[in-house]
Design a protein around this motif. Structure first.
Motif, PDB file in Angstrom:
ATOM      1  N   GLN A 136     144.437  75.563  57.294  1.00  0.00           N
ATOM      2  CA  GLN A 136     143.640  74.357  57.527  1.00  0.00           C
ATOM      3  C   GLN A 136     142.699  74.048  56.379  1.00  0.00           C
ATOM      4  O   GLN A 136     142.375  72.886  56.125  1.00  0.00           O
ATOM      5  CB  GLN A 136     142.835  74.509  58.822  1.00  0.00           C
ATOM      6  N   THR A 137     142.241  75.065  55.689  1.00  0.00           N
ATOM      7  CA  THR A 137     141.219  74.847  54.665  1.00  0.00           C
ATOM      8  C   THR A 137     141.766  74.825  53.249  1.00  0.00           C
ATOM      9  O   THR A 137     141.268  74.073  52.406  1.00  0.00           O
ATOM     10  CB  THR A 137     140.119  75.926  54.755  1.00  0.00           C
ATOM     11  N   ILE A 138     142.766  75.633  52.948  1.00  0.00           N
ATOM     12  CA  ILE A 138     143.258  75.667  51.570  1.00  0.00           C
ATOM     13  C   ILE A 138     144.760  75.465  51.467  1.00  0.00           C
ATOM     14  O   ILE A 138     145.327  75.605  50.384  1.00  0.00           O
ATOM     15  CB  ILE A 138     142.839  76.967  50.853  1.00  0.00           C
ATOM     16  N   GLY A 139     145.410  75.132  52.583  1.00  0.00           N
ATOM     17  CA  GLY A 139     146.798  74.704  52.537  1.00  0.00           C
ATOM     18  C   GLY A 139     147.807  75.831  52.453  1.00  0.00           C
ATOM     19  O   GLY A 139     147.491  77.001  52.689  1.00  0.00           O
ATOM     20  N   ASP A 140     149.027  75.462  52.106  1.00  0.00           N
ATOM     21  CA  ASP A 140     150.157  76.400  52.086  1.00  0.00           C
ATOM     22  C   ASP A 140     150.611  76.743  50.679  1.00  0.00           C
ATOM     23  O   ASP A 140     151.764  77.135  50.471  1.00  0.00           O
ATOM     24  CB  ASP A 140     151.340  75.809  52.862  1.00  0.00           C
ATOM     25  N   ALA A 141     149.744  76.588  49.710  1.00  0.00           N
ATOM     26  CA  ALA A 141     150.131  76.876  48.327  1.00  0.00           C
ATOM     27  C   ALA A 141     150.353  78.379  48.129  1.00  0.00           C
ATOM     28  O   ALA A 141     150.014  79.202  48.985  1.00  0.00           O
ATOM     29  CB  ALA A 141     149.067  76.357  47.373  1.00  0.00           C
ATOM     30  N   ALA A 142     150.902  78.732  46.992  1.00  0.00           N
ATOM     31  CA  ALA A 142     151.227  80.130  46.683  1.00  0.00           C
ATOM     32  C   ALA A 142     149.996  80.847  46.143  1.00  0.00           C
ATOM     33  O   ALA A 142     149.740  80.838  44.932  1.00  0.00           O
ATOM     34  CB  ALA A 142     152.367  80.193  45.680  1.00  0.00           C
ATOM     35  N   TYR A 143     149.236  81.465  47.031  1.00  0.00           N
ATOM     36  CA  TYR A 143     148.047  82.203  46.641  1.00  0.00           C
ATOM     37  C   TYR A 143     148.327  83.700  46.660  1.00  0.00           C
ATOM     38  O   TYR A 143     149.215  84.182  47.373  1.00  0.00           O
ATOM     39  CB  TYR A 143     146.893  81.919  47.602  1.00  0.00           C
ATOM     40  N   SER A 144     147.526  84.434  45.916  1.00  0.00           N
ATOM     41  CA  SER A 144     147.525  85.889  46.004  1.00  0.00           C
ATOM     42  C   SER A 144     146.497  86.283  47.050  1.00  0.00           C
ATOM     43  O   SER A 144     145.321  85.924  46.926  1.00  0.00           O
ATOM     44  CB  SER A 144     147.179  86.518  44.648  1.00  0.00           C
ATOM     45  N   LEU A 145     146.922  86.992  48.080  1.00  0.00           N
ATOM     46  CA  LEU A 145     146.036  87.373  49.167  1.00  0.00           C
ATOM     47  C   LEU A 145     145.790  88.871  49.113  1.00  0.00           C
ATOM     48  O   LEU A 145     146.731  89.661  49.104  1.00  0.00           O
ATOM     49  CB  LEU A 145     146.652  86.979  50.516  1.00  0.00           C
ATOM     50  N   TYR A 146     144.507  89.243  49.072  1.00  0.00           N
ATOM     51  CA  TYR A 146     144.098  90.642  49.000  1.00  0.00           C
ATOM     52  C   TYR A 146     143.382  91.005  50.296  1.00  0.00           C
ATOM     53  O   TYR A 146     142.380  90.388  50.651  1.00  0.00           O
ATOM     54  CB  TYR A 146     143.188  90.877  47.798  1.00  0.00           C
ATOM     55  N   CYS A 147     143.899  92.012  50.978  1.00  0.00           N
ATOM     56  CA  CYS A 147     143.399  92.339  52.311  1.00  0.00           C
ATOM     57  C   CYS A 147     142.534  93.597  52.279  1.00  0.00           C
ATOM     58  O   CYS A 147     142.830  94.557  51.552  1.00  0.00           O
ATOM     59  CB  CYS A 147     144.580  92.531  53.266  1.00  0.00           C
ATOM     60  N   SER A 148     141.477  93.597  53.088  1.00  0.00           N
ATOM     61  CA  SER A 148     140.598  94.755  53.230  1.00  0.00           C
ATOM     62  C   SER A 148     140.134  94.841  54.675  1.00  0.00           C
ATOM     63  O   SER A 148     140.392  93.962  55.492  1.00  0.00           O
ATOM     64  CB  SER A 148     139.391  94.638  52.284  1.00  0.00           C
ATOM     65  N   GLY A 149     139.423  95.920  54.996  1.00  0.00           N
ATOM     66  CA  GLY A 149     138.918  96.107  56.348  1.00  0.00           C
ATOM     67  C   GLY A 149     139.886  96.897  57.210  1.00  0.00           C
ATOM     68  O   GLY A 149     141.056  97.109  56.856  1.00  0.00           O
ATOM     69  N   GLY A 150     139.395  97.336  58.371  1.00  0.00           N
ATOM     70  CA  GLY A 150     140.200  98.182  59.244  1.00  0.00           C
ATOM     71  C   GLY A 150     141.502  97.552  59.682  1.00  0.00           C
ATOM     72  O   GLY A 150     142.500  98.247  59.908  1.00  0.00           O
ATOM     73  N   GLY A 151     141.528  96.225  59.811  1.00  0.00           N
ATOM     74  CA  GLY A 151     142.723  95.543  60.270  1.00  0.00           C
ATOM     75  C   GLY A 151     143.905  95.677  59.341  1.00  0.00           C
ATOM     76  O   GLY A 151     145.056  95.516  59.767  1.00  0.00           O
ATOM     77  N   MET A 152     143.649  95.986  58.068  1.00  0.00           N
ATOM     78  CA  MET A 152     144.777  96.107  57.133  1.00  0.00           C
ATOM     79  C   MET A 152     145.636  97.324  57.459  1.00  0.00           C
ATOM     80  O   MET A 152     146.766  97.441  56.969  1.00  0.00           O
ATOM     81  CB  MET A 152     144.278  96.175  55.689  1.00  0.00           C
ATOM     82  N   HIS A 153     145.116  98.242  58.302  1.00  0.00           N
ATOM     83  CA  HIS A 153     145.880  99.425  58.698  1.00  0.00           C
ATOM     84  C   HIS A 153     146.687  99.189  59.975  1.00  0.00           C
ATOM     85  O   HIS A 153     147.377 100.107  60.429  1.00  0.00           O
ATOM     86  CB  HIS A 153     144.934 100.603  58.918  1.00  0.00           C
ATOM     87  N   ASN A 154     146.583  97.990  60.560  1.00  0.00           N
ATOM     88  CA  ASN A 154     147.338  97.668  61.761  1.00  0.00           C
ATOM     89  C   ASN A 154     148.667  97.030  61.340  1.00  0.00           C
ATOM     90  O   ASN A 154     148.694  95.871  60.927  1.00  0.00           O
ATOM     91  CB  ASN A 154     146.530  96.709  62.643  1.00  0.00           C
ATOM     92  N   PRO A 155     149.773  97.765  61.406  1.00  0.00           N
ATOM     93  CA  PRO A 155     151.022  97.255  60.825  1.00  0.00           C
ATOM     94  C   PRO A 155     151.548  96.001  61.516  1.00  0.00           C
ATOM     95  O   PRO A 155     152.107  95.114  60.842  1.00  0.00           O
ATOM     96  CB  PRO A 155     151.992  98.430  60.984  1.00  0.00           C
ATOM     97  N   LEU A 156     151.378  95.894  62.828  1.00  0.00           N
ATOM     98  CA  LEU A 156     151.878  94.709  63.533  1.00  0.00           C
ATOM     99  C   LEU A 156     151.049  93.488  63.173  1.00  0.00           C
ATOM    100  O   LEU A 156     151.594  92.391  62.952  1.00  0.00           O
ATOM    101  CB  LEU A 156     151.854  94.943  65.046  1.00  0.00           C
ATOM    102  N   LEU A 157     149.748  93.650  63.100  1.00  0.00           N
ATOM    103  CA  LEU A 157     148.867  92.549  62.715  1.00  0.00           C
ATOM    104  C   LEU A 157     149.223  92.043  61.322  1.00  0.00           C
ATOM    105  O   LEU A 157     149.363  90.831  61.099  1.00  0.00           O
ATOM    106  CB  LEU A 157     147.410  93.010  62.760  1.00  0.00           C
ATOM    107  N   MET A 158     149.403  92.960  60.380  1.00  0.00           N
ATOM    108  CA  MET A 158     149.705  92.551  59.013  1.00  0.00           C
ATOM    109  C   MET A 158     151.098  91.925  58.917  1.00  0.00           C
ATOM    110  O   MET A 158     151.305  90.975  58.160  1.00  0.00           O
ATOM    111  CB  MET A 158     149.590  93.750  58.068  1.00  0.00           C
ATOM    112  N   GLN A 159     152.042  92.439  59.672  1.00  0.00           N
ATOM    113  CA  GLN A 159     153.371  91.833  59.686  1.00  0.00           C
ATOM    114  C   GLN A 159     153.303  90.381  60.144  1.00  0.00           C
ATOM    115  O   GLN A 159     153.933  89.490  59.555  1.00  0.00           O
ATOM    116  CB  GLN A 159     154.283  92.633  60.616  1.00  0.00           C
ATOM    117  N   SER A 160     152.501  90.131  61.183  1.00  0.00           N
ATOM    118  CA  SER A 160     152.383  88.764  61.698  1.00  0.00           C
ATOM    119  C   SER A 160     151.701  87.847  60.691  1.00  0.00           C
ATOM    120  O   SER A 160     152.133  86.705  60.493  1.00  0.00           O
ATOM    121  CB  SER A 160     151.596  88.773  63.016  1.00  0.00           C
ATOM    122  N   VAL A 161     150.641  88.319  60.048  1.00  0.00           N
ATOM    123  CA  VAL A 161     149.941  87.491  59.066  1.00  0.00           C
ATOM    124  C   VAL A 161     150.876  87.152  57.902  1.00  0.00           C
ATOM    125  O   VAL A 161     150.901  86.014  57.410  1.00  0.00           O
ATOM    126  CB  VAL A 161     148.658  88.185  58.566  1.00  0.00           C
TER     127      VAL A 161
END
Length: 397
Positions: A312-337
């Motif tokens: 909604q805020t920055i669109g669907d362009a090809a960005y590099s996404l860097y993940c941090s925080g406890g949620g990055m260790h949740n494999p199902l959550l990261m698969q969905s994102v």
């Protein structure tokens, strides 16, 4: 000249400082401690993480905080005492952290303490017309300073409020200084109790930087795991993987008013909690839903609301996404994102030289460095990103 003021003046003109950054998030899992060697300031900032550790909180500690955490009514004397107790106990944890590494307090220039958030109440949430945005972090900085003998900078969020912001997310200030990269548009996605992201444009233009909370990260999944399964969190998404996403419940959860508010915006467990989930289950007629199905739905809920906010805020362009925080260790959550943001290239923030688990503690060390030797960043005069340095200084003497 006051001894503390003299010490600040001397460290401000040195090439580098040793700063111990502290972070205790809404998951209440422990105190993250990142000892950083920080050189320079502003765009010339460089960070080396020398030591990182998390002092896990036991069940008794967690229960002490949950007595007041995100509650509209509390025992006020207890809250006052807890403020002092956390400051003192965190100081003892720091002393052990340093002793275990044969370090003395005199070798550390500053402590940068986020404190423990117990209430976050932006205007859209509290509905008191005469009152501004509000937030409260406890764990008194003076107690930390006296307990450790180290100058402490704490209570960072109040300046952000005073300058017109909502007190969060503050990661953007450190993200912009140490993670911006010319030629690469970056999204710094942090999945703690609440999800948030920073957009860093590849042209380095501070006026294009964007930051917002997205809604729940781990907070609902952790609460469901704790109350329904007796576990602190859904390790490796084992519970969610055993269930199925219930679309009617998911739609009702996404119908929450927070997602209709304009961005940027902030929130917390005061809004996203099990009472909200239970209300959505009643509204959607899913009260008897299998507990694993609820977890699977909550997992998808976090993923979809994070992805929705980014699109909604920055669109669907090809960005590099860097993940941090406890949620990055949740494999199902990261698969969905990943599935929901197919144009993004995903990385853990570790590849940028700072472990994802340490990132928030490091960012508060950077904020403290800016308090002493930096200058405000001009983000274009936006209320959500005031050009300020933050933190209150406590001397141990």
């Amino acid at each position: 000249m006051n001894k503390g003021v003299r010490a600040l003046c001397e460290m401000a003109v040195r090439e580098e400082r040793l700063i111990l950054g502290l972070m205790s998030g809404t998951s209440l899992d422990g105190l993250d401690m990142a000892l950083c060697r920080i050189r320079g300031a502003g765009h010339d900032t460089s960070v080396e993480v020398i030591h990182f550790d998390t002092h896990s909180y036991d069940a008794e500690w967690q229960e002490k905080v949950r007595t007041v955490f995100a509650r509209p009514q509390v025992d006020f004397p207890y809250l006052a005492l807890l403020n002092e107790w956390i400051g003192t106990e965190n100081g003892r944890m720091i002393n052990r952290f340093l002793a275990d590494r044969n370090l003395k307090s005199a070798e550390i220039d500053l402590i940068a303490s986020h404190g423990q958030t117990v209430m976050h109440v932006p205007r859209h949430q509290h509905h008191y017309e005469d009152f501004p945005n509000g937030t409260l972090q406890i764990g008194d900085g003076d107690h930390l300073a006296v307990q450790t003998g180290i100058i402490t900078i704490s209570d960072f969020r109040q300046k952000h409020l005073a300058a017109g912001g909502e007190g969060a997310p503050l990661a953007v200030y450190g993200d912009y200084l140490i993670f911006s990269q010319k030629g690469e548009d970056r999204i710094m996605l942090n999945i703690g109790g609440i999800g948030n992201f920073t957009f860093l444009p590849g042209d380095g233009d501070a006026c294009r930087v964007f930051v917002t909370d997205t809604g729940p990260g781990n907070t609902l999944m952790d609460a469901w795991a704790r109350t329904q399964f007796g576990k602190p969190f859904d390790e490796n998404a084992q519970i969610a993987k055993a269930g199925n996403i219930h679309q009617r419940l998911l739609a009702e959860l996404k119908n929450h008013y927070f997602f209709r508010l304009p961005m940027p915006k902030t929130t917390g467990p005061e809004v996203f909690n099990l009472k909200m989930v239970e209300a959505a289950m009643v509204s959607s007629g899913t009260e008897g839903l299998n507990q694993c199905d609820v977890m699977a739905t909550l997992n998808r809920y976090s993923a979809e609301t994070m992805a929705d906010a980014i699109r909604q805020t920055i669109g669907d362009a090809a960005y590099s996404l860097y993940c941090s925080g406890g949620g990055m260790h949740n494999p199902l959550l990261m698969q969905s994102v990943r599935e929901l943001l197919p144009s993004c290239t995903f990385h853990e923030s570790d590849i940028l030289g700072i472990r994802g688990d340490a990132k928030e503690a490091v960012l508060f060390a950077v904020l403290a460095n800016e308090t002493v030797t930096g200058a405000p960043i001009d983000f274009g005069g936006r209320a959500s990103l005031p050009g300020i340095t933050m933190g209150k200084i406590s001397f141990p003497w």
